[in-house]
Design an enzyme around this catalytic site. Structure first.
Site, short mmCIF file in Angstrom:
data_model
loop_
_atom_site.label_atom_id
_atom_site.label_comp_id
_atom_site.label_asym_id
_atom_site.label_seq_id
_atom_site.Cartn_x
_atom_site.Cartn_y
_atom_site.Cartn_z
CD GLU A 48 0.53 8.89 3.12
OE1 GLU A 48 -0.69 9.18 3.04
OE2 GLU A 48 1.08 8.05 2.40
CD GLU A 55 -2.19 4.96 3.00
OE1 GLU A 55 -2.96 4.78 2.02
OE2 GLU A 55 -2.13 6.05 3.60
#
Length: 403
Positions: free
Chosen positions: A337, A228
């Site tokens: 995710e 991320e």
């Protein structure tokens, strides 16, 4: 997970039936290891085994004893029975996920304490948890680690690995792959190291050459280059990811899958608006074995900090643009995710998202739930056995149908 500082506050209560009830209500627990409550279900439902720890009253003909889960968790081959549960039925033409599993979180905890103390500031996955998921049919684990613990700041990311931390990382990798499953190792650092944004493509390439070289003979190891990124532009992040791909391949790791992530927390719903769609079209891999990893949560701001989903269709909606981009470019996608609360709208939204991915003509090769791990306690998205808050509803209704 986007906001590390909010771990402690993420908790919800899971409503379970108790021994005081003559019958468990629809969607209530009715069996499992350690269960002492009622094993009969309210009229209109039957007790169905979800896993060794949990049996649940699901809508259908009533019964007094647990049945097998074969009726609600059919095969996920494209030619088999359509995935179906109380959350819905996936009826289109499907492509089975190659990788499907869970994030085993813990080694990245305590990120403000460097190097930290094992067992106090951070932990590693429980081998029993890994075995539990493999026994259920999951074949993929995403394993976050902290870059500062693996590569002490005194010597930087191109320096030697800390022997103890690397030893535990290697032991966990071996625990997973020795059972036939795949593991994606990933620095959970947001492209930030020792307080500063990583910007040297040369150093990043060297780091991945060094790390991939340690696992180049293990075909079940996947390299997830960085979790991320969110500060640099899409073009800058693309440059770092390309350097990471080059580093992995130069190590001699020529057969393993590489996962690359974009800026803006690599969100599927912002893949186009963030600039990732434009920047990553230039990505190349000499071995043509790279996939674009995206993440997607279903609460209002997409952070995964609320158990309330926008709607029961928000999963499909937030993946739509990313799916179209994958289909148009030929890149493969991996949803590294996804997470949501254990309520009807969220369960349906997760089911719908995974269904849409399997109906996308092979554009998505897999997905992994956030999260499992021994320190999640009452965290609302935890599927850590035996009592993770998402085990009663999310696991049997939204995840297991796609195994």
């Amino acid at each position: 997970m986007k906001l590390l500082s909010s771990f402690a506050s993420l908790a919800v209560s899971v409503a379970l039936s108790t021994s005081a009830l003559a019958q468990s209500p629809i969607w209530g627990q009715c069996g499992g290891i350690g269960w002492t409550g009622s094993t009969t279900c309210a009229s209109g439902s039957s007790c169905v085994v979800s896993n060794p720890y949990y049996s649940q009253c699901l809508p259908g003909s009533s019964g007094s004893s647990p049945t097998t889960s074969s009726g609600t968790s059919p095969t996920s081959t494209s030619s088999g029975t359509a995935p179906s549960s109380g959350a819905g039925t996936c009826t289109g033409t499907r492509t089975k996920f190659k990788f499907f599993g869970v994030n085993e979180s813990g080694a990245e905890f305590g990120n403000t304490v460097i190097p930290g103390t094992l067992g106090k500031d951070y932990t590693w996955p429980d081998p029993n948890s890994i075995s539990f998921f493999i026994q259920q049919g999951f074949n993929f684990f995403r394993l976050p680690f902290l870059l500062e613990r693996l590569c002490p700041p005194a010597t930087g990311i191109t320096g030697p690995f800390d022997p103890n931390y690397f030893g535990n990382l290697s032991a966990t990798v071996n625990e997973i792959t020795s059972q036939g499953a795949y593991v994606a190792i990933e620095p959970h650092n947001y492209l930030i190291y020792n307080g500063a944004t990583l910007s040297s493509t040369s150093d990043f390439q060297t780091f991945w050459k060094n790390l991939a070289g340690q696992f180049k003979t293990n075909s079940h190891v996947i390299f997830d280059l960085m979790n991320e990124p969110y500060q640099p532009t899409a073009q800058v992040v693309y440059g770092m990811m390309q350097a990471g791909v080059n580093g992995v391949r130069s190590s001699g790791a020529t057969s393993q899958l590489i996962l690359v992530e974009g800026t803006s927390w690599t969100g599927a719903w912002t893949w186009t608006s963030s600039g990732n769609a434009a920047a990553f079209t230039a990505l190349t891999d000499p071995n043509n074995n790279v996939a674009i990893e995206m993440h997607q949560y279903l609460d209002s701001d997409g952070s995964g900090t609320s158990a309330t989903c926008v709607s029961n269709t928000i999963g499909v909606e937030r993946l739509a643009d990313a799916t179209a981009w994958l289909q148009s470019t030929g890149f493969k996608g991996f949803l590294g995710e996804i997470g949501a609360g254990s309520n009807t709208a969220c369960i349906q939204a997760v089911f719908g998202a995974l269904c849409s991915m399997q109906e996308a003509g092979g554009a998505w090769i897999g997905a992994s739930w956030w999260a499992a791990g021994p320190w999640w306690s009452t965290y609302f998205q935890s599927i850590e056995p035996p009592s993770g808050a998402a085990i009663p509803s999310i696991l049997p209704q939204a995840l297991e149908p796609f195994l």
